[in-house]
Design a protein around this motif. Sequence first.
Motif, short mmCIF file in Angstrom:
data_model
loop_
_atom_site.label_atom_id
_atom_site.label_comp_id
_atom_site.label_asym_id
_atom_site.label_seq_id
_atom_site.Cartn_x
_atom_site.Cartn_y
_atom_site.Cartn_z
N ALA A 134 -12.75 10.61 -4.03
CA ALA A 134 -12.70 9.59 -2.95
C ALA A 134 -14.07 9.42 -2.30
N LYS A 143 -9.42 2.82 13.94
CA LYS A 143 -10.48 3.78 13.64
C LYS A 143 -10.13 5.09 14.32
N LYS A 179 -19.34 7.55 -4.55
CA LYS A 179 -19.62 6.09 -4.51
C LYS A 179 -19.42 5.43 -5.87
N LEU A 235 -8.58 7.29 -1.25
CA LEU A 235 -7.36 7.96 -0.81
C LEU A 235 -6.44 6.90 -0.24
N ALA A 276 0.81 -1.23 0.00
CA ALA A 276 0.00 0.00 0.00
C ALA A 276 0.84 1.29 0.00
N PHE A 323 9.83 -3.68 4.34
CA PHE A 323 8.78 -4.11 5.26
C PHE A 323 9.06 -5.56 5.68
N GLY A 346 -7.39 5.22 6.14
CA GLY A 346 -8.29 4.15 6.56
C GLY A 346 -7.51 2.90 6.95
N HIS A 347 -8.12 2.10 7.79
CA HIS A 347 -7.48 0.86 8.24
C HIS A 347 -8.54 -0.07 8.78
N ASP A 405 1.22 3.99 5.84
CA ASP A 405 1.69 4.07 4.46
C ASP A 405 1.59 5.47 3.87
N TYR A 442 -17.00 13.53 5.54
CA TYR A 442 -16.97 12.14 5.05
C TYR A 442 -15.91 11.34 5.79
N GLY A 495 -3.44 5.24 1.67
CA GLY A 495 -2.77 5.71 2.89
C GLY A 495 -3.76 6.25 3.90
N LEU A 511 -11.78 7.78 9.05
CA LEU A 511 -10.67 7.48 8.14
C LEU A 511 -9.51 8.43 8.44
N1 CMC Z 1 -10.82 6.58 0.77
C1 CMC Z 1 -12.14 6.81 0.66
N2 CMC Z 1 -13.07 6.09 1.30
C2 CMC Z 1 -12.68 5.09 2.07
C3 CMC Z 1 -11.31 4.80 2.24
C4 CMC Z 1 -10.36 5.58 1.57
N3 CMC Z 1 -9.06 5.34 1.73
N4 CMC Z 1 -11.18 3.75 3.09
C5 CMC Z 1 -12.42 3.39 3.43
N5 CMC Z 1 -13.33 4.21 2.81
C6 CMC Z 1 -14.79 4.15 2.99
C7 CMC Z 1 -15.38 2.97 2.23
O1 CMC Z 1 -15.79 3.36 0.93
C8 CMC Z 1 -16.53 2.57 3.10
O2 CMC Z 1 -17.59 3.43 2.83
P1 CMC Z 1 -19.11 2.92 2.95
O3 CMC Z 1 -19.28 2.52 4.40
O4 CMC Z 1 -19.93 4.12 2.57
O5 CMC Z 1 -19.24 1.77 2.02
C9 CMC Z 1 -16.04 2.85 4.52
O6 CMC Z 1 -15.04 3.88 4.38
C10 CMC Z 1 -15.44 1.65 5.21
O7 CMC Z 1 -14.42 1.11 4.36
P2 CMC Z 1 -14.13 -0.45 4.19
O8 CMC Z 1 -13.39 -0.68 2.93
O9 CMC Z 1 -15.39 -1.23 4.41
O10 CMC Z 1 -13.17 -0.70 5.43
P3 CMC Z 1 -12.17 -1.89 5.59
O11 CMC Z 1 -11.85 -1.97 7.03
O12 CMC Z 1 -12.64 -3.11 4.92
O13 CMC Z 1 -10.89 -1.39 4.73
C11 CMC Z 1 -8.82 -0.47 4.07
C12 CMC Z 1 -9.73 -0.87 5.25
C13 CMC Z 1 -7.42 -0.18 4.61
C14 CMC Z 1 -8.71 -1.63 3.06
C15 CMC Z 1 -9.42 0.78 3.38
O14 CMC Z 1 -9.53 1.84 4.31
C16 CMC Z 1 -8.60 1.23 2.17
O15 CMC Z 1 -8.82 0.71 1.08
N6 CMC Z 1 -7.65 2.19 2.36
C17 CMC Z 1 -6.76 2.61 1.29
C18 CMC Z 1 -5.64 1.59 1.12
C19 CMC Z 1 -4.58 1.68 2.22
O16 CMC Z 1 -4.12 2.75 2.58
N7 CMC Z 1 -4.19 0.50 2.73
C20 CMC Z 1 -3.14 0.41 3.75
C21 CMC Z 1 -3.66 -0.06 5.07
S1 CMC Z 1 -2.42 0.02 6.37
C22 CMC Z 1 -1.36 -1.27 6.01
C23 CMC Z 1 -1.08 -2.22 7.13
O17 CMC Z 1 -1.39 -1.98 8.30
O18 CMC Z 1 -0.52 -3.30 6.82
#
Ligand code: CMC
Length: 434
Positions: free
Chosen positions: A297, A315, A300, A306, A273, A390, A310-311, A369, A358, A308, A364
């Motif tokens: 971002a 939270k 829908k 975006l 990521a 990593f 969300g996680h 990353d 939002y 980097g 978020l």
């Molecule tokens: N930008 C815009 N909207 C977002 C984002 C984002 N980065 N992340 C989550 N959302 C929204 C998503 O659309 C959803 O909206 P709704 O409830 O209306 O459908 C809501 O927030 C919840 O998101 P989710 O995908 O259901 O949450 P999740 O826990 O399954 O996903 C995530 C977590 C990290 C995959 C996600 O936040 C994401 O794709 N982030 C961007 C990629 C990123 O930076 N990844 C690195 C994570 S840290 C690495 C590590 O620890 O190893």
Amino acid sequence: MKSELKESGVISLSNAGKTAEFPIFKATHGPDVYDIRTLYKQTGAFTFDPGFTSTASCESKITFIDGDEGVLLYRGYPIDQLAENSDFIEVAYLLLNGELPKENELKEFEHSITMHTMVHEQLKNFYSGFRRDAHPMAIMVGVVGALSAFYHDSTDIADPKQRLIATHRMIAKMPTIAAMAYKYSIGQPFVFPKNDLDYTSNFMRMCFAVPAEDYDCNKVLCDALDKIFILHMDHEQNASTSTVRLAGSSGANPFACIAAGIASLWGPAHGGANEAALNMLEEIGSVERIPEFIERAKDKNDPFRLMGFGHRVYKNYDPRAKVMRTACHEVLDALGVRDEPLLQVAMELERIALEDDYFVEKKLYPNIDFYSGITLRALGFPTDMFTVLFALARTVGWIAQWSEMLEDPNQKIGRPRQIYTGAPKRDYIAIDGR
Ligand code: CMC
């Protein structure tokens, strides 16, 4: 590992007039856990939990995350305190042994790691078998997996002494193997480890020194990379750590288990990521274009996210991101590139997103990353090396978790069940009757 699982209550489950009871365990921190090991025996049913979102796969004393509060503890110590006051080797000792080392313990451990940094000379031949443009993670999976063919005297997992040697070998040789993967990709000669340097400075030197010139380790840059390593060393039962445990649960040797962990880490949803976040900042390009990307971002119908932000667990502000942000500023200051346009975009993007309804409502926040890509690039690493760095750091967590698993009295081979929804039993039909 001595099990600390203590029953603090009982939960019962009733179905069709039958009641089954299950113990409840209390954690030091974190939610209670229902012990459903006898569920199938008592009820004849399984649970369904793809992605293990509600399943504790093991008892562990190594790392704890409180995603709501934005807390990450290694053996009870907050990550920011360790990043600020400690170094990679000391934190490695802590993760492996459970306590911070006394002075003599630290010296002994550091000496042992330093003495294991060289790799078998024939291991070099593996590199020349790869194409020069091979992804360094592909090389890492291959070379680390091959270690078990070189170090036969540390593959008997039933022997604690051999396990300890394998542990030290893995931690010591990862920087050498990773630096060799980098050198191979750019067509430069391999640089041997140097024993008077600390772990991270030695790695920087093996990556960036050339035989034709002396190499001076810039302390600020080496310290920043050391911090980055500390931040990445362990993170509970994530995908790659669970992979290492699952591979190890069958009795596979530690080198093979770590190679499996590296393969799992390679995926973009896990270790990849930071590369995606850096690419996004480059795509945005200037502060003026940020609102356009924020709107995308939030849309829908637009798949853009975006990177980097969300996680799954955090939270709140990822505690590693705070340290990473500071390290990023330190590196850019030391290099005299404070006005690096990507940093300007990142800081403004963070400011706007943290105020936007939002992002606030969905909790978020920037994750580790968000700033690590900019920092690693400033340190001189190409993007395809990011996941390798990593893997280098996470090796300590993987090996600590693997050791803990082997000493766990409740350890069993990992063997999940399933809910079968395929065709019901039927008889074979000859080809002319289909
Ligand atoms: N930008 C815009 N909207 C977002 C984002 C984002 N980065 N992340 C989550 N959302 C929204 C998503 O659309 C959803 O909206 P709704 O409830 O209306 O459908 C809501 O927030 C919840 O998101 P989710 O995908 O259901 O949450 P999740 O826990 O399954 O996903 C995530 C977590 C990290 C995959 C996600 O936040 C994401 O794709 N982030 C961007 C990629 C990123 O930076 N990844 C690195 C994570 S840290 C690495 C590590 O620890 O190893």
